[in-house]
Write an enzyme that holds these catalytic residues in place. Sequence first.
Site, PDB file in Angstrom:
ATOM      1  N   HIS A 234       7.934  -5.802   7.239  1.00 58.51           N
ATOM      2  CA  HIS A 234       7.020  -5.998   8.362  1.00 58.51           C
ATOM      3  C   HIS A 234       7.639  -7.012   9.322  1.00 58.51           C
ATOM      4  O   HIS A 234       8.128  -8.056   8.892  1.00 58.51           O
ATOM      5  CB  HIS A 234       5.672  -6.566   7.880  1.00 58.51           C
ATOM      6  CG  HIS A 234       4.875  -5.645   7.037  1.00 58.51           C
ATOM      7  ND1 HIS A 234       3.813  -4.922   7.523  1.00 58.51           N
ATOM      8  CD2 HIS A 234       4.983  -5.333   5.723  1.00 58.51           C
ATOM      9  CE1 HIS A 234       3.290  -4.205   6.547  1.00 58.51           C
ATOM     10  NE2 HIS A 234       3.987  -4.439   5.444  1.00 58.51           N
TER      11      HIS A 234
ATOM     12  N   SER B 171       0.810  -1.220   0.000  1.00 55.95           N
ATOM     13  CA  SER B 171       0.000   0.000   0.000  1.00 55.95           C
ATOM     14  C   SER B 171       0.842   1.269   0.000  1.00 55.95           C
ATOM     15  O   SER B 171       0.349   2.330  -0.373  1.00 55.95           O
ATOM     16  CB  SER B 171      -0.953   0.006   1.204  1.00 55.95           C
ATOM     17  OG  SER B 171      -0.229  -0.062   2.401  1.00 55.95           O
TER      18      SER B 171
ATOM     19  N   HIS C 206       9.459  -1.579   2.766  1.00 53.67           N
ATOM     20  CA  HIS C 206       9.422  -1.700   4.223  1.00 53.67           C
ATOM     21  C   HIS C 206       9.230  -3.163   4.595  1.00 53.67           C
ATOM     22  O   HIS C 206       8.506  -3.895   3.936  1.00 53.67           O
ATOM     23  CB  HIS C 206       8.328  -0.824   4.847  1.00 53.67           C
ATOM     24  CG  HIS C 206       6.967  -1.019   4.278  1.00 53.67           C
ATOM     25  ND1 HIS C 206       6.586  -0.568   3.026  1.00 53.67           N
ATOM     26  CD2 HIS C 206       5.868  -1.616   4.797  1.00 53.67           C
ATOM     27  CE1 HIS C 206       5.319  -0.875   2.806  1.00 53.67           C
ATOM     28  NE2 HIS C 206       4.858  -1.524   3.867  1.00 53.67           N
TER      29      HIS C 206
END
Length: 115
Positions: free
Chosen positions: A103, A96, A101
């Site tokens: 997680h 999104s 990045h």
Amino acid sequence: MAEKTLFQRIMDGELPGDIVYEDEQCVVLRDINPQAPVHLLIIPRKPIPSLNEVTEEDAPLIGHLFVVARQMAEREGIARTGYRTVFNTGPDAQQSVYHLHLHLLGGRKFTWPPG
């Protein structure tokens, strides 16, 4: 010049974020929509849109993200029981924010297969 990503704006102090760690290469913040009791985002300061744009030159940075993930798992108390690390890449994987990045999820039992 490209518009700043949400994560760049948080790193620049333009938007609030629950930053739990930062160094010269990355920032770690708590996800605003956590999918587990521990859900951290490990974000490189370098604005790489997705895993598809990672180059050989980025290998040390990507390795650093995983070292930080391990450190955060220890800090959050999930290293011994287990955790999951995930890069979502592209729309079918539900990426999104187009700023790479990692997680870090833990604090509950996961099932397999994911998703």
